[in-house]
Design a protein around this motif. Structure first.
Motif, PDB file in Angstrom:
ATOM      1  N   PHE A  83       0.825  -1.214   0.000  1.00  0.00           N
ATOM      2  CA  PHE A  83       0.000   0.000   0.000  1.00  0.00           C
ATOM      3  C   PHE A  83       0.856   1.258   0.000  1.00  0.00           C
ATOM      4  O   PHE A  83       0.410   2.321   0.400  1.00  0.00           O
ATOM      5  N   GLY A  84       2.099   1.152  -0.403  1.00  0.00           N
ATOM      6  CA  GLY A  84       2.964   2.320  -0.511  1.00  0.00           C
ATOM      7  C   GLY A  84       4.008   2.438   0.569  1.00  0.00           C
ATOM      8  O   GLY A  84       4.832   3.334   0.528  1.00  0.00           O
ATOM      9  N   GLY A  85       4.006   1.554   1.561  1.00  0.00           N
ATOM     10  CA  GLY A  85       5.029   1.578   2.601  1.00  0.00           C
ATOM     11  C   GLY A  85       6.319   0.949   2.111  1.00  0.00           C
ATOM     12  O   GLY A  85       6.434   0.553   0.946  1.00  0.00           O
ATOM     13  N   GLN A  86       7.288   0.836   3.009  1.00  0.00           N
ATOM     14  CA  GLN A  86       8.564   0.230   2.640  1.00  0.00           C
ATOM     15  C   GLN A  86       8.698  -1.145   3.257  1.00  0.00           C
ATOM     16  O   GLN A  86       8.411  -1.337   4.439  1.00  0.00           O
ATOM     17  N   ALA A  87       9.125  -2.101   2.485  1.00  0.00           N
ATOM     18  CA  ALA A  87       9.390  -3.441   2.999  1.00  0.00           C
ATOM     19  C   ALA A  87      10.729  -3.442   3.729  1.00  0.00           C
ATOM     20  O   ALA A  87      11.547  -2.546   3.543  1.00  0.00           O
ATOM     21  N   CYS A  88      10.937  -4.441   4.560  1.00  0.00           N
ATOM     22  CA  CYS A  88      12.207  -4.566   5.272  1.00  0.00           C
ATOM     23  C   CYS A  88      13.336  -4.842   4.285  1.00  0.00           C
ATOM     24  O   CYS A  88      13.139  -5.479   3.252  1.00  0.00           O
ATOM     25  N   ARG A  89      14.503  -4.367   4.641  1.00  0.00           N
ATOM     26  CA  ARG A  89      15.684  -4.648   3.842  1.00  0.00           C
ATOM     27  C   ARG A  89      16.348  -5.908   4.390  1.00  0.00           C
ATOM     28  O   ARG A  89      16.299  -6.175   5.581  1.00  0.00           O
ATOM     29  N   THR A  90      17.004  -6.608   3.523  1.00  0.00           N
ATOM     30  CA  THR A  90      17.765  -7.766   3.980  1.00  0.00           C
ATOM     31  C   THR A  90      19.137  -7.294   4.438  1.00  0.00           C
ATOM     32  O   THR A  90      19.596  -6.202   4.077  1.00  0.00           O
ATOM     33  N   ARG A  91      19.783  -8.128   5.195  1.00  0.00           N
ATOM     34  CA  ARG A  91      21.145  -7.830   5.658  1.00  0.00           C
ATOM     35  C   ARG A  91      22.075  -7.647   4.463  1.00  0.00           C
ATOM     36  O   ARG A  91      22.943  -6.786   4.471  1.00  0.00           O
ATOM     37  N   GLN A  92      21.866  -8.436   3.420  1.00  0.00           N
ATOM     38  CA  GLN A  92      22.695  -8.337   2.218  1.00  0.00           C
ATOM     39  C   GLN A  92      22.512  -6.983   1.532  1.00  0.00           C
ATOM     40  O   GLN A  92      23.486  -6.388   1.062  1.00  0.00           O
ATOM     41  N   GLU A  93      21.273  -6.497   1.457  1.00  0.00           N
ATOM     42  CA  GLU A  93      21.010  -5.187   0.842  1.00  0.00           C
ATOM     43  C   GLU A  93      21.724  -4.070   1.603  1.00  0.00           C
ATOM     44  O   GLU A  93      22.330  -3.181   0.997  1.00  0.00           O
TER      45      GLU A  93
END
Length: 169
Positions: A83-93
């Motif tokens: 819905f326009g929010g941000q997903a979690c980032r991975t440790r690798q990212e």
């Protein structure tokens, strides 16, 4: 009638400063050096390729970039991202982004030349300007770092002008 108008004008001017809006998020003057210290720690971490420390020092008012969150919290963030929010980032990212920044910011020495508050932001924000000595011959002057006061009380590097560093001007 003109005497009444003058009286109203004088009263209006007297009360005008009381009507001015002010930011509800104030920073204690005793902590004025904290943005600069965050930039210095970020630069030291970049030179040491301490990607974990860089990830903790980089972010927005909502929190550090390196905070990848728990599995449960990330599930809600993922749904919110639909819905326009941000997903979690991975440790690798996080590591890849911090590694790229570290390779650009690699330097022999630095000098903080200026620090000033940035107007018009929702959260207290400072700009810290740094001269980077890349090697014996090359100094990149006036590299701006935008540092924001996070909700958890820490100052986080939000922006770095990496193009200025890469251009070497």
């Amino acid at each position: 009638m003109t005497g009444v108008r003058k009286w109203v004008a004088v009263l209006a001017l007297a009360f005008l400063p009381a009507c001015a809006s002010s930011s509800s998020a104030r920073v204690n003057p005793a902590t004025a050096l904290e943005p600069q210290l965050s930039v210095e720690r970020f630069l030291q971490a970049a030179n040491q390729r301490d990607l974990d420390a860089m990830g903790r020092l980089f972010g927005t008012a909502e929190g550090s970039y390196g905070d990848t969150g728990s599995t449960f919290g990330c599930a809600f963030k993922k749904i919110g991202s639909w819905f326009g929010g941000q997903a979690c980032r991975t440790r690798q990212e996080v590591e890849l982004r911090m590694d790229a920044i570290a390779s650009i910011l690699r330097h022999q020495d630095y000098t903080v030349t200026q620090q000033r508050m940035v107007a018009g932001r929702d959260h207290p924000t400072s700009q810290v300007v740094v001269d980077l000595r890349i090697d014996r011959e090359r100094v990149v002057r006036g590299v701006p770092f935008v540092v924001v006061h996070g909700g958890d009380g820490r100052w986080l590097v939000q922006e770095v002008d990496l193009q200025r560093v890469m251009a070497g001007s």
